[in-house]
Motif scaffolding. Structure first.
Motif, short mmCIF file in Angstrom:
data_model
loop_
_atom_site.label_atom_id
_atom_site.label_comp_id
_atom_site.label_asym_id
_atom_site.label_seq_id
_atom_site.Cartn_x
_atom_site.Cartn_y
_atom_site.Cartn_z
N VAL A 296 0.86 -1.18 0.00
CA VAL A 296 0.00 0.00 0.00
C VAL A 296 0.89 1.23 0.00
O VAL A 296 1.80 1.35 0.82
CB VAL A 296 -0.99 0.03 1.19
N THR B 101 -2.28 5.09 0.44
CA THR B 101 -3.59 4.49 0.18
C THR B 101 -4.48 4.49 1.41
O THR B 101 -5.67 4.84 1.33
CB THR B 101 -3.40 3.04 -0.31
N LEU B 102 -3.94 4.10 2.56
CA LEU B 102 -4.77 3.96 3.76
C LEU B 102 -5.24 5.31 4.29
O LEU B 102 -6.14 5.36 5.14
CB LEU B 102 -4.01 3.19 4.84
N PRO C 148 -10.58 1.86 6.71
CA PRO C 148 -9.26 1.26 6.90
C PRO C 148 -9.27 -0.07 7.64
O PRO C 148 -8.58 -1.01 7.21
CB PRO C 148 -8.48 2.34 7.67
N LEU D 205 -7.71 -3.52 6.03
CA LEU D 205 -6.65 -4.28 6.68
C LEU D 205 -7.09 -5.71 7.00
O LEU D 205 -6.28 -6.64 6.95
CB LEU D 205 -6.20 -3.55 7.94
N GLU E 22 2.98 5.62 3.88
CA GLU E 22 1.76 6.40 4.10
C GLU E 22 2.08 7.73 4.78
O GLU E 22 3.07 7.84 5.51
CB GLU E 22 0.79 5.61 5.00
N THR F 19 -2.35 5.46 11.09
CA THR F 19 -2.29 4.24 10.29
C THR F 19 -1.46 3.14 10.95
O THR F 19 -1.81 1.96 10.86
CB THR F 19 -1.73 4.58 8.90
N SER G 295 -3.55 1.37 13.38
CA SER G 295 -4.55 0.54 12.70
C SER G 295 -3.93 -0.76 12.21
O SER G 295 -4.56 -1.83 12.28
CB SER G 295 -5.15 1.31 11.53
#
Length: 221
Positions: free
Chosen positions: A105, A108-109, A115, A119, A136, A169, A172
């Motif tokens: 990725v 993108t996230l 999200p 994932l 990211e 992110t 996450s």
């Protein structure tokens, strides 16, 4: 928004992120990627020249924007890669469980609608022992900058076609069950609005099952 999101924004994004410095981040992103690979949020295909074609057995890519896909297809055709673009979002991937050795990725996230769902899908399609490679921009750890990210975010979502400035992110990725070491934020001067778009990059792993006969202990995610 159609003219802007599908014509102007892909053109702008391609030019804004076309620098040797950002190219170096993309090269590091996919260093060591081999076997069966999936990239989610392919965009204009800027990562494609950095893949090791001799090492990658198959490359599947997912990108919902038709404007991005037009530019990506031109890059695919120029390089002669046998790559098929799936024009859909990452929340519902059309691939069987444990299909890929690596998922990539790149910026993108920050934009996907859900999200955690993306994932979860990445976890599902990765083989045990597989890895998620990410590059990211994220919520700043600096309280002052984070305050301004929160203030600017409603405008950013419009200008960036759904892109968010203030997503955590890395948290996450960990919450999805991936194994991930320490990740440091960076300020990349070549990145647009660099002070308010700190970046992170790294590799997270889906743990492999224990060897046969080895006590795995309790399983947690």
């Amino acid at each position: 928004m159609g003219l802007y999101s599908e014509r102007i924004f892909p053109w702008f994004l391609e030019r804004a992120l076309d620098s040797p410095e950002i190219g170096a981040h993309r090269a590091r992103l996919i260093a060591g990627v081999a076997g069966d690979v999936l990239e989610i949020g392919f965009g204009t295909g800027a990562t494609l020249p950095h893949y090791d074609r001799a090492a990658v057995t198959s490359l599947a890519v997912v990108e919902p924007s038709s404007g991005m896909n037009r530019r990506a297809q031109a890059r695919i055709d120029a390089l002669g890669w046998p790559v098929r673009i799936e024009a859909l979002a990452g929340e519902n991937l059309p691939f069987a469980d444990a299909s890929f050795d690596h998922v990539v990725v790149s910026l993108t996230l920050c934009t996907v609608a859900d999200p955690p769902r993306v994932l979860t899908e990445i976890w599902r399609v990765l083989r045990p022992g597989g890895s998620l490679h990410f590059f990211e921009h994220v919520a700043s750890t600096d309280p002052g900058r984070r305050k301004w990210q929160d203030r600017f975010n409603p405008l950013q979502r419009i200008v960036g076609v759904g892109c968010n400035l203030n997503r955590d992110t890395v948290a996450s990725i960990r919450a999805a069950g991936f194994s991930l070491g320490q990740v440091e934020q960076q300020i990349e001067p070549a990145f647009p609005f660099a002070a308010y778009m700190p970046i992170v990059e790294g590799v997270a792993h889906k743990p492999a099952p224990p060897a046969k006969g080895q006590d795995s202990g309790p399983i947690t995610r």
